[in-house]
Scaffold this motif. Sequence first.
Motif, PDB file in Angstrom:
ATOM      1  N   LEU A 205      73.057  60.429  85.787  1.00 17.30           N
ATOM      2  CA  LEU A 205      71.765  61.606  85.746  1.00 17.30           C
ATOM      3  C   LEU A 205      72.497  62.313  85.395  1.00 17.30           C
ATOM      4  N   THR A 206      71.253  63.080  85.178  1.00 15.06           N
ATOM      5  CA  THR A 206      71.503  64.475  84.429  1.00 15.06           C
ATOM      6  C   THR A 206      71.080  65.323  85.419  1.00 15.06           C
ATOM      7  N   SER A 207      72.577  66.558  85.058  1.00 15.06           N
ATOM      8  CA  SER A 207      73.160  67.070  85.699  1.00 15.06           C
ATOM      9  C   SER A 207      72.073  68.983  85.291  1.00 15.06           C
ATOM     10  N   LEU A 208      70.856  68.690  83.873  1.00 14.84           N
ATOM     11  CA  LEU A 208      70.467  69.323  83.676  1.00 14.84           C
ATOM     12  C   LEU A 208      69.629  70.840  84.229  1.00 14.84           C
ATOM     13  N   ARG A 209      69.812  72.014  84.110  1.00 10.36           N
ATOM     14  CA  ARG A 209      68.730  72.908  84.409  1.00 10.36           C
ATOM     15  C   ARG A 209      67.721  73.010  83.651  1.00 10.36           C
TER      16      ARG A 209
ATOM     17  N   SER B 299      64.002  66.592  91.287  1.00  8.35           N
ATOM     18  CA  SER B 299      64.840  66.452  92.410  1.00  8.35           C
ATOM     19  C   SER B 299      66.186  65.806  91.612  1.00  8.35           C
ATOM     20  N   PHE B 300      67.080  64.697  93.175  1.00  6.75           N
ATOM     21  CA  PHE B 300      68.078  64.437  92.872  1.00  6.75           C
ATOM     22  C   PHE B 300      67.641  62.518  92.178  1.00  6.75           C
ATOM     23  N   PRO B 301      66.528  62.353  93.018  1.00  8.46           N
ATOM     24  CA  PRO B 301      66.076  60.834  92.164  1.00  8.46           C
ATOM     25  C   PRO B 301      64.997  60.839  91.285  1.00  8.46           C
ATOM     26  N   ARG B 302      64.580  61.856  90.841  1.00 10.62           N
ATOM     27  CA  ARG B 302      64.097  61.992  89.732  1.00 10.62           C
ATOM     28  C   ARG B 302      65.004  61.425  88.728  1.00 10.62           C
ATOM     29  N   ARG B 303      65.759  62.565  89.069  1.00  6.55           N
ATOM     30  CA  ARG B 303      67.059  62.504  87.517  1.00  6.55           C
ATOM     31  C   ARG B 303      67.464  61.239  87.228  1.00  6.55           C
TER      32      ARG B 303
ATOM     33  N   PRO C  42      70.007  41.100  76.514  1.00  9.46           N
ATOM     34  CA  PRO C  42      68.761  41.737  76.600  1.00  9.46           C
ATOM     35  C   PRO C  42      69.432  43.146  77.867  1.00  9.46           C
ATOM     36  N   THR C  43      68.217  43.657  77.495  1.00  9.62           N
ATOM     37  CA  THR C  43      68.780  45.067  78.184  1.00  9.62           C
ATOM     38  C   THR C  43      67.494  45.460  79.247  1.00  9.62           C
ATOM     39  N   VAL C  44      67.389  45.677  80.344  1.00  8.16           N
ATOM     40  CA  VAL C  44      66.471  46.899  80.620  1.00  8.16           C
ATOM     41  C   VAL C  44      66.421  48.262  81.112  1.00  8.16           C
ATOM     42  N   VAL C  45      66.228  49.540  80.619  1.00  6.51           N
ATOM     43  CA  VAL C  45      66.090  50.899  80.830  1.00  6.51           C
ATOM     44  C   VAL C  45      65.259  51.021  81.639  1.00  6.51           C
ATOM     45  N   HIS C  46      65.206  51.614  82.968  1.00  7.59           N
ATOM     46  CA  HIS C  46      64.692  51.614  84.536  1.00  7.59           C
ATOM     47  C   HIS C  46      64.294  53.495  83.942  1.00  7.59           C
ATOM     48  N   ARG C  47      63.645  54.258  84.003  1.00  5.47           N
ATOM     49  CA  ARG C  47      63.418  56.199  84.053  1.00  5.47           C
ATOM     50  C   ARG C  47      62.450  56.789  85.118  1.00  5.47           C
ATOM     51  N   ASN C  48      63.287  57.157  86.353  1.00  7.02           N
ATOM     52  CA  ASN C  48      62.450  57.474  87.333  1.00  7.02           C
ATOM     53  C   ASN C  48      61.456  59.066  86.881  1.00  7.02           C
ATOM     54  N   LEU C  49      62.727  59.657  85.458  1.00 10.44           N
ATOM     55  CA  LEU C  49      61.425  60.672  85.065  1.00 10.44           C
ATOM     56  C   LEU C  49      61.305  60.258  83.623  1.00 10.44           C
TER      57      LEU C  49
ATOM     58  N   ALA D 225      52.403  59.556  78.692  1.00 12.22           N
ATOM     59  CA  ALA D 225      52.435  58.608  77.716  1.00 12.22           C
ATOM     60  C   ALA D 225      53.501  57.339  77.784  1.00 12.22           C
ATOM     61  N   ASP D 226      55.011  58.208  77.960  1.00 10.40           N
ATOM     62  CA  ASP D 226      56.436  57.214  78.461  1.00 10.40           C
ATOM     63  C   ASP D 226      56.192  56.303  79.535  1.00 10.40           C
ATOM     64  N   ASP D 227      56.663  55.033  78.581  1.00  9.04           N
ATOM     65  CA  ASP D 227      56.395  54.076  79.873  1.00  9.04           C
ATOM     66  C   ASP D 227      58.190  54.841  80.873  1.00  9.04           C
ATOM     67  N   ASN D 228      58.297  54.050  81.991  1.00 12.51           N
ATOM     68  CA  ASN D 228      59.296  54.004  82.774  1.00 12.51           C
ATOM     69  C   ASN D 228      60.588  53.130  82.760  1.00 12.51           C
ATOM     70  N   ASP D 229      59.647  52.115  82.385  1.00 14.62           N
ATOM     71  CA  ASP D 229      60.595  51.260  81.989  1.00 14.62           C
ATOM     72  C   ASP D 229      60.929  50.358  80.492  1.00 14.62           C
ATOM     73  N   VAL D 230      61.687  50.366  79.829  1.00 15.10           N
ATOM     74  CA  VAL D 230      61.891  50.249  78.139  1.00 15.10           C
ATOM     75  C   VAL D 230      62.736  48.612  78.101  1.00 15.10           C
ATOM     76  N   TYR D 231      62.550  47.515  77.970  1.00 15.55           N
ATOM     77  CA  TYR D 231      63.026  46.715  77.841  1.00 15.55           C
ATOM     78  C   TYR D 231      63.517  46.655  75.514  1.00 15.55           C
ATOM     79  N   ALA D 232      64.757  46.004  75.723  1.00 14.03           N
ATOM     80  CA  ALA D 232      65.744  45.568  74.458  1.00 14.03           C
ATOM     81  C   ALA D 232      66.513  44.384  74.742  1.00 14.03           C
ATOM     82  N   LEU D 233      66.360  43.949  72.759  1.00  7.84           N
ATOM     83  CA  LEU D 233      67.485  43.165  72.626  1.00  7.84           C
ATOM     84  C   LEU D 233      68.330  43.439  71.679  1.00  7.84           C
ATOM     85  N   GLY D 234      69.923  44.180  71.994  1.00  9.22           N
ATOM     86  CA  GLY D 234      70.373  44.147  71.654  1.00  9.22           C
ATOM     87  C   GLY D 234      71.603  42.950  71.008  1.00  9.22           C
ATOM     88  N   PHE D 235      71.848  42.939  69.025  1.00 12.80           N
ATOM     89  CA  PHE D 235      72.836  42.838  68.203  1.00 12.80           C
ATOM     90  C   PHE D 235      73.875  42.997  68.409  1.00 12.80           C
ATOM     91  N   ALA D 236      74.991  42.336  67.853  1.00 12.45           N
ATOM     92  CA  ALA D 236      75.883  42.911  68.082  1.00 12.45           C
ATOM     93  C   ALA D 236      77.559  41.908  67.265  1.00 12.45           C
TER      94      ALA D 236
END
Length: 303
Positions: free
Chosen positions: A149-153, A162-166, A189-196, A201-212
Motif C-alpha cells: 500500500l502506498t501512502s504517498l500524498r 482511494s485506499f483500494p486503488r493504492r 514465476p511472478t505475477v504483480v497486479h496493480r489497481n492503479l 497504456a500500462d497493464d494492471n497485471d505484469v508477468y515476469a520470470l525471475g532467475f537467481a
Amino acid sequence: MHYAPIHRLLGLLGLLGVAQPGLAQDNLLRDLEQQTTDSLQRQPVAATFKGTRVVNGHSVETPGAGTLIFLISHRFGTLNSGAYNFFGLDQATIRLGLEYGLTDRLTVGVGRSSLEKTFDGFLKYRALRQSTGRAASPVSVTLLSATALTSLRYADEGFDHSFPRRLTYTWQALVARKINSSLSLQLSPTVVHRNLVDAEADDNDVYALGFAGRQKLTKRLAFTLEYYYRLPNSRASGLRDALAAGIDIETGGHVFQLHVTNSKGMIEPLFVPRTSGDFFKGDIYFGFNVARNFTLQPADSFR
C-alpha cells in the motif's frame, strides 16, 4: 591329574577363539545394515541460500519456528549521478522489515519503504523442501503472497487515489535447487497486479520470470545474481528488467549483502514492473541488506 584344569582352560580358550570371529562378523553385518538404513532415510537439504532474500527478491528460505528476522535494506542513488551527489551517496532509499516464523514452514512479514511511503505485508509458505534419501525431492518450493500500500500524498489531478486503488498484489512460486555444496539456483514465476497504474497504456497485471543464483566463494563469502525478465505482454515502454549482483558475507547471527542493481525499489511491485534504470549505462544503485536473527521461542515449544 594335576594337568586336568589346564586342559579344561585350554579347551575353553579354544571355544572362545572359534566364537569370536562369528561375533565380530555379526557386529559388522549389524553396522552395515544400520548404515544402509540411515542412508535411505529422507534428509532435508539445508542452506540453499543463506538469507530470506537473494538481493531484491525473496529466496526459498524461511526462518525457523519462533525466529524473528529484522531486515534493513538500503539503496543509495545512481553511480552516474555525478560528483555533486557524491556518485549517489548523498541520496538514500530505505526499507525496514520484520519476518517471523510461525512454524518452520509458514512465515509472516511486514515492512515499510521510504520509496512512495509504501507499507507491505506477506505470507510465505514452504510447500516442499529439497531432500536426499528415500522419496527424495529434487527441489524446494516456497509460495509467496504479498500486498503493498502506498501512502504517498498525490496532487489533486482528478484521479481516484482511494485506499483500494493504492493496493498492489504479488504472487510467486519460488523453485530452487542446491546443485552442490557451492552452487544454488532458483526460478521465480511472478505475477504483480496493480489497481492503479502510472499510465493509461500500462497493464494492471505484469508477468515476469525471475532467475537467481548463489555461488559460494569461501566459507563466509558468496556471489549472488538476480534477474527478473518481464514476459513479452508485460513490457511497458521506457521500463527495463530488474538486474542485481552482490556479495553475501556471513558473520555469526548477521548476514550482510552488498550489491549493485538498476532498481530503486526493494519490493516486487516497485522493482518488477517499474525499474527504469539502464544497468549498462551507469544507472546503478549501490546498496546493502542487513539481516539479524532473534530466537524468541525455543523450537521445543512448537512440538
